[in-house]
Design a protein around this motif. Structure first.
Motif, short mmCIF file in Angstrom:
data_model
loop_
_atom_site.label_atom_id
_atom_site.label_comp_id
_atom_site.label_asym_id
_atom_site.label_seq_id
_atom_site.Cartn_x
_atom_site.Cartn_y
_atom_site.Cartn_z
N LEU A 77 -7.01 7.62 15.67
CA LEU A 77 -7.40 6.57 16.59
C LEU A 77 -6.27 5.55 16.68
O LEU A 77 -5.73 5.12 15.65
CB LEU A 77 -8.67 5.88 16.10
CG LEU A 77 -9.87 6.79 15.81
CD1 LEU A 77 -11.00 5.99 15.18
CD2 LEU A 77 -10.33 7.48 17.08
N GLU A 78 -5.94 5.16 17.91
CA GLU A 78 -4.90 4.15 18.11
C GLU A 78 -5.36 2.83 17.51
O GLU A 78 -6.49 2.39 17.74
CB GLU A 78 -4.62 3.99 19.60
CG GLU A 78 -3.47 3.08 19.90
CD GLU A 78 -3.13 3.02 21.38
OE1 GLU A 78 -2.37 2.11 21.75
OE2 GLU A 78 -3.64 3.84 22.17
N ALA A 79 -4.48 2.23 16.72
CA ALA A 79 -4.79 0.96 16.07
C ALA A 79 -3.58 0.05 16.14
O ALA A 79 -2.48 0.50 16.43
CB ALA A 79 -5.18 1.21 14.61
N ALA A 80 -3.78 -1.19 15.84
CA ALA A 80 -2.69 -2.15 15.70
C ALA A 80 -2.47 -2.37 14.21
O ALA A 80 -3.44 -2.42 13.44
CB ALA A 80 -3.05 -3.47 16.37
N ALA A 81 -1.22 -2.46 13.80
CA ALA A 81 -0.95 -2.76 12.39
C ALA A 81 -1.66 -4.07 12.04
O ALA A 81 -1.59 -5.05 12.78
CB ALA A 81 0.55 -2.87 12.16
N GLY A 82 -2.39 -4.08 10.94
CA GLY A 82 -3.13 -5.26 10.52
C GLY A 82 -4.54 -5.36 11.09
O GLY A 82 -5.29 -6.25 10.72
N GLN A 83 -4.92 -4.43 11.98
CA GLN A 83 -6.27 -4.45 12.56
C GLN A 83 -7.30 -4.10 11.50
O GLN A 83 -7.08 -3.21 10.67
CB GLN A 83 -6.34 -3.45 13.71
CG GLN A 83 -7.66 -3.43 14.44
CD GLN A 83 -7.67 -2.49 15.64
OE1 GLN A 83 -6.67 -1.88 15.98
NE2 GLN A 83 -8.82 -2.40 16.28
N GLN A 84 -8.43 -4.78 11.53
CA GLN A 84 -9.50 -4.49 10.58
C GLN A 84 -10.06 -3.10 10.81
O GLN A 84 -10.31 -2.70 11.95
CB GLN A 84 -10.64 -5.50 10.69
CG GLN A 84 -10.37 -6.80 10.00
CD GLN A 84 -11.63 -7.64 9.87
OE1 GLN A 84 -12.57 -7.53 10.65
NE2 GLN A 84 -11.64 -8.47 8.85
N VAL A 85 -10.26 -2.36 9.71
CA VAL A 85 -10.91 -1.06 9.73
C VAL A 85 -12.32 -1.29 9.19
O VAL A 85 -12.49 -1.89 8.12
CB VAL A 85 -10.15 -0.03 8.86
CG1 VAL A 85 -10.89 1.29 8.82
CG2 VAL A 85 -8.72 0.15 9.40
N LEU A 86 -13.32 -0.81 9.92
CA LEU A 86 -14.72 -1.09 9.61
C LEU A 86 -15.43 0.16 9.10
O LEU A 86 -15.13 1.28 9.55
CB LEU A 86 -15.42 -1.59 10.87
CG LEU A 86 -14.72 -2.73 11.61
CD1 LEU A 86 -15.41 -3.02 12.93
CD2 LEU A 86 -14.63 -3.97 10.74
N ALA A 87 -16.38 -0.02 8.22
CA ALA A 87 -17.19 1.09 7.72
C ALA A 87 -18.04 1.65 8.84
O ALA A 87 -18.72 0.91 9.55
CB ALA A 87 -18.08 0.64 6.57
N ALA A 88 -18.01 2.96 9.01
CA ALA A 88 -18.76 3.62 10.07
C ALA A 88 -20.26 3.66 9.77
O ALA A 88 -21.06 3.83 10.68
CB ALA A 88 -18.24 5.03 10.29
N GLY A 121 -20.21 -1.53 9.49
CA GLY A 121 -19.42 -2.54 10.16
C GLY A 121 -18.65 -3.47 9.23
O GLY A 121 -17.91 -4.33 9.69
N GLN A 122 -18.80 -3.31 7.91
CA GLN A 122 -18.09 -4.15 6.96
C GLN A 122 -16.60 -3.79 6.96
O GLN A 122 -16.24 -2.62 6.96
CB GLN A 122 -18.65 -3.95 5.56
CG GLN A 122 -17.95 -4.77 4.50
CD GLN A 122 -18.60 -4.62 3.13
OE1 GLN A 122 -19.77 -4.28 3.02
NE2 GLN A 122 -17.83 -4.89 2.08
N PRO A 123 -15.72 -4.78 6.94
CA PRO A 123 -14.29 -4.48 6.85
C PRO A 123 -13.96 -3.78 5.53
O PRO A 123 -14.38 -4.21 4.46
CB PRO A 123 -13.63 -5.86 6.92
CG PRO A 123 -14.63 -6.74 7.60
CD PRO A 123 -15.97 -6.22 7.15
N LEU A 124 -13.20 -2.69 5.65
CA LEU A 124 -12.76 -1.93 4.48
C LEU A 124 -11.33 -2.28 4.09
O LEU A 124 -10.90 -2.00 2.98
CB LEU A 124 -12.84 -0.43 4.78
CG LEU A 124 -14.20 0.13 5.14
CD1 LEU A 124 -14.09 1.59 5.56
CD2 LEU A 124 -15.17 -0.04 3.97
N GLY A 125 -10.58 -2.83 5.05
CA GLY A 125 -9.19 -3.15 4.86
C GLY A 125 -8.54 -3.25 6.22
O GLY A 125 -9.23 -3.40 7.23
N THR A 126 -7.21 -3.13 6.25
CA THR A 126 -6.49 -3.22 7.52
C THR A 126 -5.63 -1.98 7.73
O THR A 126 -5.10 -1.40 6.77
CB THR A 126 -5.62 -4.48 7.57
OG1 THR A 126 -4.74 -4.49 6.45
CG2 THR A 126 -6.47 -5.74 7.58
N ALA A 127 -5.50 -1.59 8.99
CA ALA A 127 -4.69 -0.44 9.36
C ALA A 127 -3.22 -0.74 9.08
O ALA A 127 -2.76 -1.87 9.28
CB ALA A 127 -4.89 -0.11 10.84
N THR A 128 -2.51 0.27 8.59
CA THR A 128 -1.09 0.13 8.34
C THR A 128 -0.33 1.21 9.11
O THR A 128 -0.87 2.28 9.39
CB THR A 128 -0.77 0.27 6.83
OG1 THR A 128 -1.21 1.54 6.36
CG2 THR A 128 -1.45 -0.83 6.03
#
Length: 164
Positions: free
Chosen positions: A57-68, A113-120
């Motif tokens: 999935l296209e993401a931005a560096a630093g974008q929040q990754v959420l629990a599915a 929907g909880q943040p798991l971390g950020t995309a790198t």
């Protein structure tokens, strides 16, 4: 043909049940807004054969990754130099998210929907600055996570019309 009140109530209760993992709506998107898919799921022909065991999935560096979905963190750390978070969900479903800078730890209870971390950045083959590889499996069978995303449907039975 008519349904008894008890049968109708039973069917209505079953319609209100949570979707099973094979039904759309089990999982939410791990990125918001809804991301562009840069590479689709390609199931392997054999357990250790080639394939793509998830979607990119296209993401931005630093974008929040959420629990599915809600679950428990079973891994949060580095694998082959990339950050990975893995969750166990009810019904034996397992999801993975990488590359990610984890903000959770093993054993953490996670809500949908909880943040798991950020995309790198750094996912191999990603055509953009950053991609999130999102995988799902049940036991040893890999599942296309996109098949599990969507709005849960609700089934309603309508009364059977009496014949002439």
């Amino acid at each position: 043909m008519t349904l008894s009140a008890a049968s109708a109530a039973l069917l209505d209760n079953q319609a209100d049940a949570q979707p099973t993992p094979e039904q759309p709506g089990r999982l939410a998107w791990p990125l918001t807004p809804r991301p562009h898919v840069t590479r689709n799921f390609e199931p392997p022909a054999t357990p250790f054969g080639p394939g793509h065991r998830g979607v990119d999935l296209e993401a931005a560096a630093g974008q929040q990754v959420l629990a599915a979905d809600m679950g428990v963190v079973i891994f949060a750390g580095q694998v082959a130099g990339q950050g990975v978070v893995a969750l166990d969900h009810d019904g034996g479903l397992h999801t993975t998210y990488l590359p990610i800078a984890p903000a959770v730890a093993p054993g953490d209870q996670i809500y949908r929907g909880q943040p798991l971390g950020t995309a790198t950045p750094g996912h191999p083959g990603c055509p953009t600055a950053a991609c999130l590889h999102w995988g799902a499996r049940r036991g040893t069978e890999y599942i296309d996570p996109l098949a599990l995303v969507g709005d849960p449907s609700r089934v309603r039975l309508k009364p059977w019309a009496e014949g002439p």
